[in-house]
Motif scaffolding. Structure first.
Motif, PDB file in Angstrom:
ATOM      1  N   LYS A   4       0.855  -1.199   0.000  1.00  0.00           N
ATOM      2  CA  LYS A   4       0.000   0.000   0.000  1.00  0.00           C
ATOM      3  C   LYS A   4       0.886   1.242   0.000  1.00  0.00           C
ATOM      4  O   LYS A   4       1.760   1.393   0.838  1.00  0.00           O
ATOM      5  CB  LYS A   4      -0.885   0.016   1.239  1.00  0.00           C
ATOM      6  N   LYS A   5       0.636   2.141  -0.957  1.00  0.00           N
ATOM      7  CA  LYS A   5       1.365   3.409  -1.040  1.00  0.00           C
ATOM      8  C   LYS A   5       0.558   4.488  -0.325  1.00  0.00           C
ATOM      9  O   LYS A   5      -0.651   4.578  -0.505  1.00  0.00           O
ATOM     10  CB  LYS A   5       1.578   3.792  -2.506  1.00  0.00           C
ATOM     11  N   THR A   6       1.253   5.285   0.488  1.00  0.00           N
ATOM     12  CA  THR A   6       0.581   6.294   1.306  1.00  0.00           C
ATOM     13  C   THR A   6       1.139   7.675   1.003  1.00  0.00           C
ATOM     14  O   THR A   6       2.351   7.854   0.899  1.00  0.00           O
ATOM     15  CB  THR A   6       0.786   5.987   2.803  1.00  0.00           C
ATOM     16  N   PHE A  95      -1.425   6.139  -5.518  1.00  0.00           N
ATOM     17  CA  PHE A  95      -1.445   5.926  -4.076  1.00  0.00           C
ATOM     18  C   PHE A  95      -2.755   5.289  -3.635  1.00  0.00           C
ATOM     19  O   PHE A  95      -3.785   5.441  -4.280  1.00  0.00           O
ATOM     20  CB  PHE A  95      -1.208   7.252  -3.341  1.00  0.00           C
ATOM     21  N   ARG A  97      -3.574   5.246   0.029  1.00  0.00           N
ATOM     22  CA  ARG A  97      -4.022   5.826   1.292  1.00  0.00           C
ATOM     23  C   ARG A  97      -3.553   7.271   1.418  1.00  0.00           C
ATOM     24  O   ARG A  97      -2.552   7.667   0.825  1.00  0.00           O
ATOM     25  CB  ARG A  97      -3.463   5.026   2.467  1.00  0.00           C
ATOM     26  N   VAL A  99      -2.975  10.413   4.466  1.00  0.00           N
ATOM     27  CA  VAL A  99      -2.897  10.808   5.869  1.00  0.00           C
ATOM     28  C   VAL A  99      -2.751  12.324   5.899  1.00  0.00           C
ATOM     29  O   VAL A  99      -1.880  12.884   5.229  1.00  0.00           O
ATOM     30  CB  VAL A  99      -1.691  10.154   6.579  1.00  0.00           C
ATOM     31  N   ILE A 146      -0.515   5.045  12.119  1.00  0.00           N
ATOM     32  CA  ILE A 146      -0.532   4.303  10.858  1.00  0.00           C
ATOM     33  C   ILE A 146       0.843   3.691  10.615  1.00  0.00           C
ATOM     34  O   ILE A 146       1.864   4.242  11.022  1.00  0.00           O
ATOM     35  CB  ILE A 146      -0.940   5.208   9.685  1.00  0.00           C
ATOM     36  N   LEU A 148       3.903   3.150   8.518  1.00  0.00           N
ATOM     37  CA  LEU A 148       4.588   3.784   7.382  1.00  0.00           C
ATOM     38  C   LEU A 148       5.874   3.076   7.061  1.00  0.00           C
ATOM     39  O   LEU A 148       6.657   2.740   7.847  1.00  0.00           O
ATOM     40  CB  LEU A 148       4.880   5.261   7.680  1.00  0.00           C
TER      41      LEU A 148
END
Length: 148
Positions: A4-6, A95, A97, A99, A146, A148
């Motif tokens: 998952k890319k954030t 992406f 997600r 934040v 979260i 990271l």
């Protein structure tokens, strides 16, 4: 399984930074730095006078109060510019997600202007001003919020 890319946004009422996380454990990489001066309206003080109204025929005239001050208008314009930059980067970078970490008032303004796609991807919003923190410090401060 694809990681998952954030996208992490750090902001206050005058600046914003966009950081990227390619996968858990990879840390944050700074992508974009925005300043409110980029969207401030230098002519804001020279706009037309406020509208006027007559109370009744032959009575005094009264000026309307503006719906928001010049400073509030600039804060909203900046928040919209930040959201536009975030949306562009989010879509182009693929992406998963989002934040948001911002000063409380700025966080509310940013959330008010998030489009549906970004709102659905929002996994955390933190009402703190981490703008001056280094990326590795941000990772440590957000590790309980979260991965990271």
């Amino acid at each position: 399984m694809k990681p998952k890319k954030t996208l992490v946004v750090l902001a206050n009422d005058g600046q914003a930074r966009i950081l990227e996380n390619e996968a858990p454990g990879k840390g944050l990489i700074e992508n974009t730095n925005l300043a409110a001066a980029l969207v401030a309206d230098p002519e804001a003080e020279r706009r037309d006078r406020r509208g006027r109204s007559n109370a009744a025929p032959g009575m005094a005239r009264h000026a309307f109060d503006p719906p928001r001050s010049v400073a509030e208008h600039d804060e909203i314009a900046f928040a919209k510019a930040v959201v536009d930059a975030v949306e562009t980067r989010f879509v182009r970078g693929g992406f998963d997600r989002l934040v948001l970490v911002a000063a409380p008032k700025t966080l509310g303004t940013l959330r008010d202007h998030l489009p549906k796609g970004l709102n659905d991807a929002l996994v955390a919003d933190v009402p703190k001003d981490f703008l001056k923190k280094k990326p590795d410090e941000v990772v440590k401060l957000l590790e309980d919020t979260i991965l990271l």
